[in-house]
Scaffold this active site. Structure first.
Site, short mmCIF file in Angstrom:
data_model
loop_
_atom_site.label_atom_id
_atom_site.label_comp_id
_atom_site.label_asym_id
_atom_site.label_seq_id
_atom_site.Cartn_x
_atom_site.Cartn_y
_atom_site.Cartn_z
N CYS A 1 -22.43 11.73 13.48
CA CYS A 1 -21.89 11.85 12.18
C CYS A 1 -20.94 12.87 11.98
CB CYS A 1 -22.95 11.91 11.32
SG CYS A 1 -24.18 12.89 11.91
N VAL B 1 -25.12 1.75 3.07
CA VAL B 1 -26.62 1.52 3.09
C VAL B 1 -27.09 2.97 2.01
CG1 VAL B 1 -28.76 1.54 4.13
CG2 VAL B 1 -26.56 0.28 5.10
N GLY B 2 -26.32 4.08 2.35
CA GLY B 2 -26.79 5.21 1.35
C GLY B 2 -26.63 4.96 0.12
N GLY C 1 -27.05 7.63 7.77
CA GLY C 1 -26.54 6.27 8.37
C GLY C 1 -25.19 6.22 7.54
N SER C 2 -24.71 4.77 7.28
CA SER C 2 -23.36 4.57 6.73
C SER C 2 -23.49 4.70 5.13
CB SER C 2 -23.29 3.07 6.86
OG SER C 2 -24.24 2.17 6.28
N GLU D 1 -14.93 6.30 9.07
CA GLU D 1 -15.72 6.44 10.64
C GLU D 1 -15.47 5.48 11.75
OE1 GLU D 1 -19.94 7.09 9.43
OE2 GLU D 1 -19.78 9.18 10.52
N GLU E 1 -27.25 11.73 4.11
CA GLU E 1 -26.70 12.27 5.14
C GLU E 1 -25.52 10.95 5.59
OE1 GLU E 1 -24.47 12.65 7.94
OE2 GLU E 1 -26.13 13.21 9.11
N LYS F 1 -38.84 4.90 9.33
CA LYS F 1 -38.35 3.66 9.92
C LYS F 1 -37.13 3.95 10.69
CE LYS F 1 -35.42 1.01 9.40
NZ LYS F 1 -34.87 0.18 10.57
#
Ligand code: NAP
Ligand code: MG
Length: 477
Positions: free
Chosen positions: A280, A228-229, A224-225, A379, A246, A171
């Site tokens: 990242c 959401v992780g 990703g963030s 970040e 990651e 995705k």
């Protein structure tokens, strides 16, 4: 109109809905992707399962390697086309987008060579026994890819997963699908069987969520963030599905007074400017030893003021940010910093030919940023470099380790003993001494500690995460 790519066919989503594709350089819609739903994920997972149990299981490791090598060559042949797609979709300057296309080919090349060199062990046990371990693929792996480096992150996670014998449902981020749809088509052209690589586009909270929750997914890799992780990990935990996460970083570049500053300065700048800071592993904090703080800040400021931002095709130092909300996010950080009295040393400029409707952000160098300020802790994911002053190794370590993240760290010193001491004490997944980012480093295991996530991708190490170990004990007398 872009379609999903499932079972080596281009198909529309069952939802009948689409989503606009926006060019960050001018903010205009130029294409549409499918806004897929859980039904499309279900179809993709079924297709991949059929592939895994059928044609994919017939291939031995060297045959898998040959397929990956053929894909590497195909990507290299189509590098220009892929570069243009990525550039328009993500706003990347030409050279940066081309570097990503080349890195994708290199990932497939690396993992092509790794397929038939990855094996288990035999274990000494009781007399009359032989014990061996097999490295087996998980099966159908799910990949949630972010928008900042679609081709590179696809290369590292899908390349590794395929090499280990898995098949993949991917995705992409809603903001960056085009190159990945094309790569899956190229994979079909070189002979990947239907279902080996399926691409389902759509929104994260819809189709990404459906992927994370699908019982037919045997392993998930997510980049990703952190927020959401956590959601991905919770969804996976409910059915005990392994995950690799990651989740970004707030990576320090630590400059001691004995460093080779001529070598360090362009690297320090590139580490925050590359991809407009939307990286990242961006080196978003520069920690400078007190005796060289003012002179180095002056030199960095001079270099910052020369940086130019403009449309992707103009191939300047920086392109636009990915979308309007990302620009608002970066400006929010800068406004907070200003309100807290944090001073700007210098900033670059947006060129006059940049369309006003594009998402441009000039790079900014901030000074004396307090360690606990949000701009030094979170970040920003934009071209904002926070400079801070330290005295001695202990304070450098304390400041460098003082965030929730731990992805990458850079150290600049000529003192060999200090190089090792710093590398040992820094809490991060990678440490670079007198360099930063090692030019992409397809071969180098990559991943974080603390809130930067867990598991490793890239390099040979990734193959351990993309497999499970079976121990076979045979009693033969
Ligand atoms: P994000 O929401 O974490 O997006 C990353 C990926 O996860 C995208 O493919 C996204 O799809 C998908 N996703 C979103 N919500 C999901 C859900 N509920 N379930 C499953 N998948 C989901 O990141 P973002 O909003 O694009 O960026 C926000 C911040 O995250 C950035 O400012 C940056 O700080 C950080 N970030 C870090 C990295 C990194 O490389 N570590 C990469 C990207 C972002 P959609 O895009 O389609 O929603
Ligand atoms: Mg786009």
């Amino acid at each position: 109109m872009q379609l999903n790519f499932i079972h080596n066919q281009s198909v529309a989503s069952q939802s009948g809905q689409t989503w606009p594709v926006i060019d960050p350089s001018d903010g205009q819609t130029f294409d549409h992707i499918q806004r897929s739903n859980a039904h499309d994920i279900d179809m993709a997972v079924k297709s991949s399962r059929e592939c895994f149990e059928g044609p994919w299981s017939q291939l031995n490791a060297s045959e898998r390697g040959r397929l990956l090598m053929a894909l590497s060559r195909k990507v290299a042949e189509h590098a220009e086309e892929l570069m243009r797609l990525e550039q328009r979709d993500c706003g990347k300057p030409t050279q940066q987008a081309m570097a990503d296309a080349k890195a994708l080919a290199r990932y497939f090349e690396f993992y092509a060579g790794a397929c038939d060199k990855f094996h288990g062990e035999t274990i000494p046990y009781q007399n009359g026994y032989s014990v061996l371990t097999w490295r087996e693929p998980h099966g159908v792996t799910g990949h949630v890819v972010p928008w900042n480096y679609p081709m590179q992150i696809f290369g590292r996670c899908v390349g590794g997963a395929l090499a280990a014998g898995n098949v993949c449902v991917v995705k992409p981020a809603e903001d960056a699908c085009l190159s990945l749809i094309r790569v899956a088509q190229l994979a079909a052209e070189v002979g990947f069987p239907p279902g080996a690589i399926n691409i389902v586009t759509g929104l994260g909270h819809e189709v990404g969520d459906a992927l994370a929750k699908h019982p037919g997914i045997d392993h998930i890799s997510f980049t990703g963030s952190p927020t959401v992780g956590t959601l991905i990990q919770q969804a996976a935990a409910a059915r005990h599905c392994p995950v690799t996460l990651e989740l970004g970083g707030k990576s320090p570049q630590i400059i001691f007074a004995d460093a080779d500053l001529d070598a360090a300065i362009p690297v320090i700048i590139n580490a925050i400017v590359q991809n407009s800071g939307q990286t990242c592993s961006a080196g978003s904090r520069v920690l400078i030893e007190k005796s060289i703080y003012e002179p180095l800040l002056a030199r960095l400021g001079e270099a910052f003021s020369k940086l130019r931002v403009g449309p992707a095709s103009a191939d300047l130092n920086l392109g636009p940010l990915i979308r309007a909300t990302q620009k608002m996010r970066v400006q929010g950080f800068l406004e907070e910093a200003k309100a807290a009295g944090i001073r700007t040393v210098a900033q670059g400029s947006v060129v006059s030919e940049a369309p006003e409707t594009g998402f441009y952000q000039a790079p900014v160098l901030l000074r004396d940023v307090p360690v606990d300020h949000r701009v030094a802790q979170e970040e920003v994911f934009g071209p904002v470099l926070s400079a801070m002053c330290f005295e001695g190794e202990d304070q450098a370590i304390e400041m460098a380790n003082a965030t929730a993240f731990g992805l990458v760290a850079g150290v600049w010193t000529r003192d060999g003993g200090r190089q090792f001491r710093m590398a040992k004490r820094l809490r991060s997944g990678q440490v670079f001494i007198n360099n930063y980012g090692a030019g992409g480093g397809v071969e180098l295991p990559f991943g974080g500690v603390k809130s930067s996530g867990h598991g490793r991708e890239k390099g040979f190490e990734a193959l351990y995460g993309f497999t499970t170990l079976k121990t076979v004990a045979i009693q033969h007398g």
